[in-house]
Scaffold this active site. Structure first.
Site, PDB file in Angstrom:
ATOM      1  CB  CYS A  25     -57.960 -56.644 -64.959  1.00  0.00           C
ATOM      2  SG  CYS A  25     -56.603 -56.069 -65.984  1.00  0.00           S
ATOM      3  CB  CYS A  84     -55.630 -58.986 -66.757  1.00  0.00           C
ATOM      4  SG  CYS A  84     -55.074 -57.523 -65.895  1.00  0.00           S
ATOM      5  CG  ASP A  85     -58.594 -61.752 -66.542  1.00  0.00           C
ATOM      6  OD1 ASP A  85     -57.449 -62.237 -66.652  1.00  0.00           O
ATOM      7  OD2 ASP A  85     -59.087 -61.419 -65.454  1.00  0.00           O
TER       8      ASP A  85
HETATM    9  C1  LIG Z   1     -57.740 -60.933 -60.258  1.00  0.00           C
HETATM   10  C2  LIG Z   1     -56.658 -60.070 -60.862  1.00  0.00           C
HETATM   11  C3  LIG Z   1     -56.018 -60.499 -62.005  1.00  0.00           C
HETATM   12  C4  LIG Z   1     -55.017 -59.716 -62.575  1.00  0.00           C
HETATM   13  N1  LIG Z   1     -54.394 -60.177 -63.684  1.00  0.00           N
HETATM   14  C5  LIG Z   1     -53.385 -59.463 -64.225  1.00  0.00           C
HETATM   15  C6  LIG Z   1     -52.679 -59.945 -65.363  1.00  0.00           C
HETATM   16  O1  LIG Z   1     -52.987 -61.016 -65.906  1.00  0.00           O
HETATM   17  N2  LIG Z   1     -51.675 -59.163 -65.848  1.00  0.00           N
HETATM   18  C7  LIG Z   1     -51.320 -57.953 -65.286  1.00  0.00           C
HETATM   19  O2  LIG Z   1     -50.392 -57.301 -65.760  1.00  0.00           O
HETATM   20  N3  LIG Z   1     -51.992 -57.470 -64.214  1.00  0.00           N
HETATM   21  C8  LIG Z   1     -52.996 -58.189 -63.671  1.00  0.00           C
HETATM   22  N4  LIG Z   1     -53.682 -57.693 -62.597  1.00  0.00           N
HETATM   23  C9  LIG Z   1     -53.295 -56.384 -62.055  1.00  0.00           C
HETATM   24  C10 LIG Z   1     -52.021 -56.544 -61.172  1.00  0.00           C
HETATM   25  O3  LIG Z   1     -52.232 -57.587 -60.265  1.00  0.00           O
HETATM   26  C11 LIG Z   1     -51.714 -55.249 -60.428  1.00  0.00           C
HETATM   27  O4  LIG Z   1     -51.591 -54.187 -61.349  1.00  0.00           O
HETATM   28  C12 LIG Z   1     -50.405 -55.388 -59.647  1.00  0.00           C
HETATM   29  O5  LIG Z   1     -50.457 -56.498 -58.772  1.00  0.00           O
HETATM   30  C13 LIG Z   1     -50.124 -54.138 -58.821  1.00  0.00           C
HETATM   31  O6  LIG Z   1     -48.916 -54.355 -58.170  1.00  0.00           O
HETATM   32  P1  LIG Z   1     -48.481 -53.516 -56.887  1.00  0.00           P
HETATM   33  O7  LIG Z   1     -47.157 -54.069 -56.498  1.00  0.00           O
HETATM   34  O8  LIG Z   1     -48.587 -52.077 -57.165  1.00  0.00           O
HETATM   35  O9  LIG Z   1     -49.568 -53.818 -55.755  1.00  0.00           O
HETATM   36  P2  LIG Z   1     -50.322 -55.120 -55.246  1.00  0.00           P
HETATM   37  O10 LIG Z   1     -50.134 -56.290 -56.122  1.00  0.00           O
HETATM   38  O11 LIG Z   1     -51.702 -54.650 -54.969  1.00  0.00           O
HETATM   39  O12 LIG Z   1     -49.587 -55.433 -53.864  1.00  0.00           O
HETATM   40  C14 LIG Z   1     -49.724 -54.590 -52.764  1.00  0.00           C
HETATM   41  C15 LIG Z   1     -48.903 -55.145 -51.615  1.00  0.00           C
HETATM   42  O13 LIG Z   1     -48.904 -54.191 -50.549  1.00  0.00           O
HETATM   43  C16 LIG Z   1     -49.083 -54.864 -49.319  1.00  0.00           C
HETATM   44  N5  LIG Z   1     -49.653 -53.926 -48.334  1.00  0.00           N
HETATM   45  C17 LIG Z   1     -50.862 -53.297 -48.378  1.00  0.00           C
HETATM   46  N6  LIG Z   1     -51.045 -52.552 -47.261  1.00  0.00           N
HETATM   47  C18 LIG Z   1     -49.920 -52.712 -46.516  1.00  0.00           C
HETATM   48  C19 LIG Z   1     -49.499 -52.222 -45.236  1.00  0.00           C
HETATM   49  N7  LIG Z   1     -50.287 -51.418 -44.497  1.00  0.00           N
HETATM   50  N8  LIG Z   1     -48.281 -52.609 -44.740  1.00  0.00           N
HETATM   51  C20 LIG Z   1     -47.473 -53.409 -45.486  1.00  0.00           C
HETATM   52  N9  LIG Z   1     -47.815 -53.908 -46.702  1.00  0.00           N
HETATM   53  C21 LIG Z   1     -49.027 -53.568 -47.191  1.00  0.00           C
HETATM   54  C22 LIG Z   1     -50.002 -56.026 -49.656  1.00  0.00           C
HETATM   55  O14 LIG Z   1     -49.880 -57.057 -48.671  1.00  0.00           O
HETATM   56  C23 LIG Z   1     -49.446 -56.445 -51.024  1.00  0.00           C
HETATM   57  O15 LIG Z   1     -48.376 -57.340 -50.849  1.00  0.00           O
HETATM   58  C24 LIG Z   1     -54.680 -58.455 -62.003  1.00  0.00           C
HETATM   59  C25 LIG Z   1     -55.346 -58.012 -60.856  1.00  0.00           C
HETATM   60  C26 LIG Z   1     -56.326 -58.805 -60.283  1.00  0.00           C
HETATM   61  C27 LIG Z   1     -57.035 -58.331 -59.041  1.00  0.00           C
END
Ligand SMILES: Cc1cc2nc3c(=O)[nH]c(=O)nc-3n(C[C@H](O)[C@H](O)[C@H](O)COP(=O)(O)OP(=O)(O)OC[C@H]3O[C@@H](n4cnc5c(N)ncnc54)[C@H](O)[C@@H]3O)c2cc1C
Length: 319
Positions: A136, A139-140
């Site tokens: 990302c 982010c980084d």
């Molecule tokens: C290494 C890394 C660093 C990042 N750094 C930043 C940053 O500094 N700043 C920033 O703004 N963004 C950052 N991001 C991006 C950010 O993490 C994502 O945009 C954000 O987490 C997305 O949130 P979400 O809630 O949509 O999904 P996610 O965080 O992907 O969470 C998905 C959830 O769904 C659950 N799930 C999946 N399948 C199922 C199922 N079948 N049944 C029940 N639960 C399920 C998982 O267990 C998880 O808890 C980073 C991403 C990565 C990979």
């Protein structure tokens, strides 16, 4: 298997979208049940440094932030269970969800199952995740100010990330396994302009064979050009590698239930913009599972909030 009580609303996922939806739904007295999934806390559990979460300008780690979201949800009495949903039935009411440990029924559901970045699959990649390997740029990227870095990929994301990073890094090696980019022409044109300035160096028809480094992080990449007959690999010095080869939305279990586009859940457009409602009334989706563009914690949280408000309106309309 014990059959859990019927719930008004169930939230799938414990990333920023899921927890935000939980906080709003709990405060609206909907007594939501949040199912964490295998990856409790979501993608941010894999990062040691977040600098773009408003209000948290001092260094905060992903696990710290997600733990606070968890505590915040509990404070307003969200019921949180550790389970992973393996199949769903949204075509009948009440909605039915089958988990690895329990069965659930509900009147409304918010899907916040996120997405996972695609990686190259090199063993050295795991070693340097968070120590020079990033997925990302927004982010980084800031951590690589005035440094030499590489981006791998050839689609829109790779080129957008390269253009974004070119604003503050010293030099970028853009590595792509094909000869042509699979990106929009306007992006390619912008890229080629920067290539002329030598700020971006293209390595086409090339693959990353290995990532080298020390205990501080990435120092070099070994690249192989597929067109060259000799086996010699090129060694380039970089302090970071941005892997921009796509994302895999966590939507396998919804494919025969909901409308999708490129693996992402499709949401309806409304008169005031996008709703979070899917093609099935009562099924809402939020966060990275509907968003291939922004992919940020704050945009995911924001759409979690919207899904909670949309689902509240839906539930009110039933009574
Ligand atoms: C290494 C890394 C660093 C990042 N750094 C930043 C940053 O500094 N700043 C920033 O703004 N963004 C950052 N991001 C991006 C950010 O993490 C994502 O945009 C954000 O987490 C997305 O949130 P979400 O809630 O949509 O999904 P996610 O965080 O992907 O969470 C998905 C959830 O769904 C659950 N799930 C999946 N399948 C199922 C199922 N079948 N049944 C029940 N639960 C399920 C998982 O267990 C998880 O808890 C980073 C991403 C990565 C990979």
């Amino acid at each position: 298997m014990e059959l859990k009580n019927h719930k008004k609303i169930i939230i799938l996922g414990s990333g920023p979208a899921g927890y935000t939806a939980a906080i709003y739904s709990s405060r609206a007295n909907l007594n939501p049940l949040l199912i964490t999934g295998i990856n409790k806390g979501g993608q941010l559990m894999n990062t040691n440094e977040i600098e773009n979460w408003p209000g948290d300008f001092k260094k905060i780690t992903g696990p710290e932030l997600m733990n606070r979201m968890h505590e915040h949800s509990l404070k307003f009495k969200t019921e949180i269970v550790y389970d992973n949903i393996i199949s769903v039935e949204f075509k009948k009411k009440p909605f039915f969800l089958l988990g690895e440990y329990n069965k659930y029924t509900c009147d409304a559901v918010i899907i916040a199952t996120g997405a996972n970045p695609r990686y190259l699959g090199l063993s050295s990649e795991n070693k340097f995740k968070g120590k020079g390997i990033s997925t990302c740029a927004v982010c980084d990227g800031f951590f690589y100010k005035n440094k030499e870095i590489a981006v791998v990929g050839g689609g829109n994301t790779a080129i957008e990330e390269t253009l974004y990073l070119s604003n503050f890094v010293k030099k970028i090696y853009l590595i792509h396994r094909r000869n042509n980019f699979k990106a929009e022409k306007i992006l390619i044109d912008r890229l080629l302009k920067i290539v002329k300035t030598k700020k971006v160096i293209l390595h086409l028809n090339s693959t990353i064979e290995d990532i080298l480094g020390n205990n501080k992080g990435v120092t070099h990449l070994l690249i192989k050009n597929k067109n060259l007959k000799e086996k010699k690999k090129l060694k380039i010095a970089v302090s970071g590698l941005f892997v921009a080869i796509g994302y895999i939305p966590n939507t396998d279990i919804f494919t025969d239930q909901l409308k999708m586009k490129d693996g992402y859940i499709k949401i309806k457009k409304g008169t005031h913009g996008n709703y979070t409602q899917t093609n099935i009334p009562g099924v809402f989706a939020a966060g990275d599972v509907i968003d291939h563009v922004y992919r940020q914690a704050i945009t995911s949280s924001a759409s979690g909030c919207m899904a909670a408000l949309d689902s509240e309106r839906y539930l009110n309309s039933l009574s």
